[in-house]
Write an enzyme that holds these catalytic residues in place. Sequence first.
Site, PDB file in Angstrom:
ATOM      1  N   ASP A   1      -6.777 -12.375  -3.368  1.00 12.62           N
ATOM      2  CA  ASP A   1      -6.019 -11.112  -3.333  1.00 12.62           C
ATOM      3  C   ASP A   1      -5.498 -10.804  -4.736  1.00 12.62           C
ATOM      4  O   ASP A   1      -4.376 -10.333  -4.932  1.00 12.62           O
ATOM      5  CB  ASP A   1      -4.866 -11.198  -2.326  1.00 12.62           C
TER       6      ASP A   1
ATOM      7  N   HIS B   1      -3.359  -5.248   8.189  1.00 13.17           N
ATOM      8  CA  HIS B   1      -2.268  -4.287   8.011  1.00 13.17           C
ATOM      9  C   HIS B   1      -2.036  -3.533   9.314  1.00 13.17           C
ATOM     10  O   HIS B   1      -2.074  -2.305   9.368  1.00 13.17           O
ATOM     11  CB  HIS B   1      -2.568  -3.336   6.852  1.00 13.17           C
TER      12      HIS B   1
ATOM     13  N   LEU C   1       5.815  -8.507  -1.537  1.00  7.44           N
ATOM     14  CA  LEU C   1       4.665  -9.131  -2.173  1.00  7.44           C
ATOM     15  C   LEU C   1       3.572  -8.099  -2.383  1.00  7.44           C
ATOM     16  O   LEU C   1       3.284  -7.290  -1.491  1.00  7.44           O
ATOM     17  CB  LEU C   1       4.134 -10.282  -1.320  1.00  7.44           C
TER      18      LEU C   1
ATOM     19  N   HIS D   1       0.843  -1.201   0.000  1.00  8.11           N
ATOM     20  CA  HIS D   1       0.000   0.000   0.000  1.00  8.11           C
ATOM     21  C   HIS D   1       0.881   1.255   0.000  1.00  8.11           C
ATOM     22  O   HIS D   1       1.940   1.288   0.644  1.00  8.11           O
ATOM     23  CB  HIS D   1      -0.927   0.001   1.215  1.00  8.11           C
TER      24      HIS D   1
ATOM     25  N   ASP E   1      -1.575 -19.802  -1.458  1.00  5.16           N
ATOM     26  CA  ASP E   1      -0.752 -20.029  -2.652  1.00  5.16           C
ATOM     27  C   ASP E   1       0.574 -20.704  -2.325  1.00  5.16           C
ATOM     28  O   ASP E   1       1.370 -20.989  -3.221  1.00  5.16           O
ATOM     29  CB  ASP E   1      -0.499 -18.714  -3.395  1.00  5.16           C
TER      30      ASP E   1
END
Length: 379
Positions: A276, A196, A309, A142, A249
């Site tokens: 995501d 977050h 990531l 972000h 994943d």
Amino acid sequence: MSDITFRGGPIFDGSQLLTGHALSLAGGKVVALAPEREMAPSGRVVELDGDLLAPGYVDLQVNGGGGVMVNDGPTIADLARIAEAHRRLGSTSILPTLITDTFERTRAAVEVTVQAIAEGMPGIGGLHLEGPHLALSRKGAHDPALIRLMQTPDLELLCEAAARLPVLMVTVAPESVSREQVARLARAGAVVSLGHSDTDFETALDYVAAGARCVTHLFNAMSPLDKRAPGLVGAALHSDTLAAGLIADGIHVHPAAMRIALAAKAGESGVFLVTDAMAPAGTDATGFELNGRRITREQGKLVLSDGTLAGADLDLTRAINLLVSEVGIGLERALAMATSVPAGVAGLPQGAGRLVVGGRAAAIRLAQTPDGLVLRGTV
């Protein structure tokens, strides 16, 4: 949609895997789901030949797809393109997700989602706003310049959006949002998710008491579990009322950590799968731009130039296969984590994530191979 009956393969109804059953659809709805011997086929009959029929996937965290991001506009055309890309990947209900952005872009995302739903756009179940009210210390991909404390105009916008949308999910951090603001969001009908954040265990549980119901991408961008400081991960695993999204994943979370989390949260509404997903989902694109920063697609992951990531390169069929083959959970639970569990967390209407008589006919067909499930398409 013409009358059609499926038979000759297992049918997952959202909670259990049924054998020897048939499913009949008419007028876009499920009209029968019963043992084959008790059903007179209606309309065209499709033999599954051992393939598995399941509800379409429900994905509550979809940042983009089909080459575009929600943050790129958003426009009606953007949402349609994203929804179609994910439908091809098996997700028939999604929450388009706006990553941390300006107040104006946030308001625009609300307005275009309201419009899309009013127009009956297939696949759009509501909206997820991931930020901008997060912790700088756990910003991930972000943009730090856009992360900010929640102010009165932000709160008013979100409460209004919760009233106008069938589902509004908001990811916030206690560092940027007060307990009272979370309580007001919850009363307005928003699904408040903690993420977050470096918040401590006690504060996280206090925010749960205020109305938070979920955590965003468990283990990622949150205070970890430590023996004397359980953090947000510990709060998520401890609380019976907190659901948790999971990026399965094998990159964002180690399979062993997934196994531990699933053992800790064994209830039906505990953990659900999210992709995501970003702009490349459903395309062959090798990268894209987000808020002026280049994100590269390489070796099954999406990364910023510094290796951070930035979302995931994942579809839910692959996530289910990983849960079964590497985490060791049963196929029923893995399928539920991609269908009925997220539908229940979001409070989506009858039929989303389930095959129930009277519900909408959103189903997918999956081949069962030695290497796992392979999506054949929607039906």
